[in-house]
Design an enzyme around this catalytic site. Structure first.
Site, PDB file in Angstrom:
ATOM      1  N   HIS A  14      38.645 -15.048 -30.532  1.00 56.27           N
ATOM      2  CA  HIS A  14      39.000 -15.553 -29.199  1.00 56.27           C
ATOM      3  C   HIS A  14      39.326 -14.388 -28.254  1.00 56.27           C
ATOM      4  CE1 HIS A  14      41.069 -18.741 -26.588  1.00 56.27           C
ATOM      5  NE2 HIS A  14      41.319 -17.586 -25.978  1.00 56.27           N
ATOM      6  N   GLU A  15      40.163 -13.464 -28.738  1.00 47.60           N
ATOM      7  CA  GLU A  15      40.588 -12.362 -27.862  1.00 47.60           C
ATOM      8  C   GLU A  15      39.498 -11.303 -27.729  1.00 47.60           C
ATOM      9  OE1 GLU A  15      42.998 -13.099 -26.143  1.00 47.60           O
ATOM     10  OE2 GLU A  15      43.793 -14.722 -27.373  1.00 47.60           O
TER      11      GLU A  15
ATOM     12  N   HIS B  59      37.255 -12.327 -25.018  1.00 48.49           N
ATOM     13  CA  HIS B  59      37.753 -11.994 -23.677  1.00 48.49           C
ATOM     14  C   HIS B  59      37.413 -10.545 -23.334  1.00 48.49           C
ATOM     15  CE1 HIS B  59      39.681 -15.657 -22.540  1.00 48.49           C
ATOM     16  NE2 HIS B  59      40.536 -15.663 -23.555  1.00 48.49           N
TER      17      HIS B  59
HETATM   18 ZN   LIG Z   1      41.747 -17.218 -23.986  1.00 45.23          ZN
END
Ligand SMILES: [Zn+2]
Ligand SMILES: [Zn+2]
Length: 171
Positions: free
Chosen positions: A80-81, A84
């Site tokens: 998830h990170e 980003h």
């Molecule tokens: Zn997020």
């Protein structure tokens, strides 16, 4: 400073998973990602976050959640990170945080494109702070009492980072 609940062995696994996801994204998206710093200093209910601080790209993870739910954090929070980071490097700041670009990166990493985690918070120190519900065009936000005060008494206006709409107090 309290001793970190995350063992050295677990930290090494998180770092390895982070680099593995970065290499996988580089191959898929044909780009070269910059080095990132990885800190295990996040507290409260958040599992991870990606930040740029004075030009330094930083992944921050919650050692309490990672020590209790390591496998799920490796499979969900790390990609998830990292996604980003990939979105930031490939598309910049003009796109929504969890928009189609981020979702495509998550798919390329073989990870579920969920925007919130449902990890149990038992045993995780979470500061209890009064929250006030606000609405945008796409969801309900829980503002801190401090931001609520700024919005109602001092004219501060907050926008949803996903849909761009102004937040309105749900009385
Ligand atoms: Zn997020
Ligand atoms: Zn919204």
């Amino acid at each position: 400073m309290e001793r970190s609940p995350l063992s050295d062995a677990a930290r090494r696994r998180v770092l390895a998973a982070t680099h593995q996801a970065m290499r996988r994204a580089e191959r898929h998206w044909r780009l070269r990602l910059p080095e990132v710093a990885v800190h295990f200093d996040l507290s409260g209910g958040r599992a991870g976050t990606y930040q740029v601080r004075t030009g330094v790209r930083l992944l921050r993870f919650n050692p309490w959640l990672f020590s209790r739910h390591l496998e799920r954090c490796l499979a969900e929070v790390v990609p998830h990170e990292v996604a980003h980071l990939v979105v930031d490097c490939r598309w910049g700041r003009g796109v929504r945080p969890h928009g189609p670009e981020w979702q495509a990166v998550m798919a390329s990493l073989g990870a579920p494109a969920r925007t919130t985690h449902d990890l149990p918070l038992e045993g995780v120190p979470v500061r209890r702070e009064r929250r006030v519900p606000y609405r945008c065009a796409c969801r309900i936000h829980q503002l801190s009492a401090r931001r609520h005060h700024w919005a109602q008494r001092r004219g501060a206006r907050y926008r949803c980072r996903e849909c761009g709409a102004l937040l309105e107090w749900l009385r």
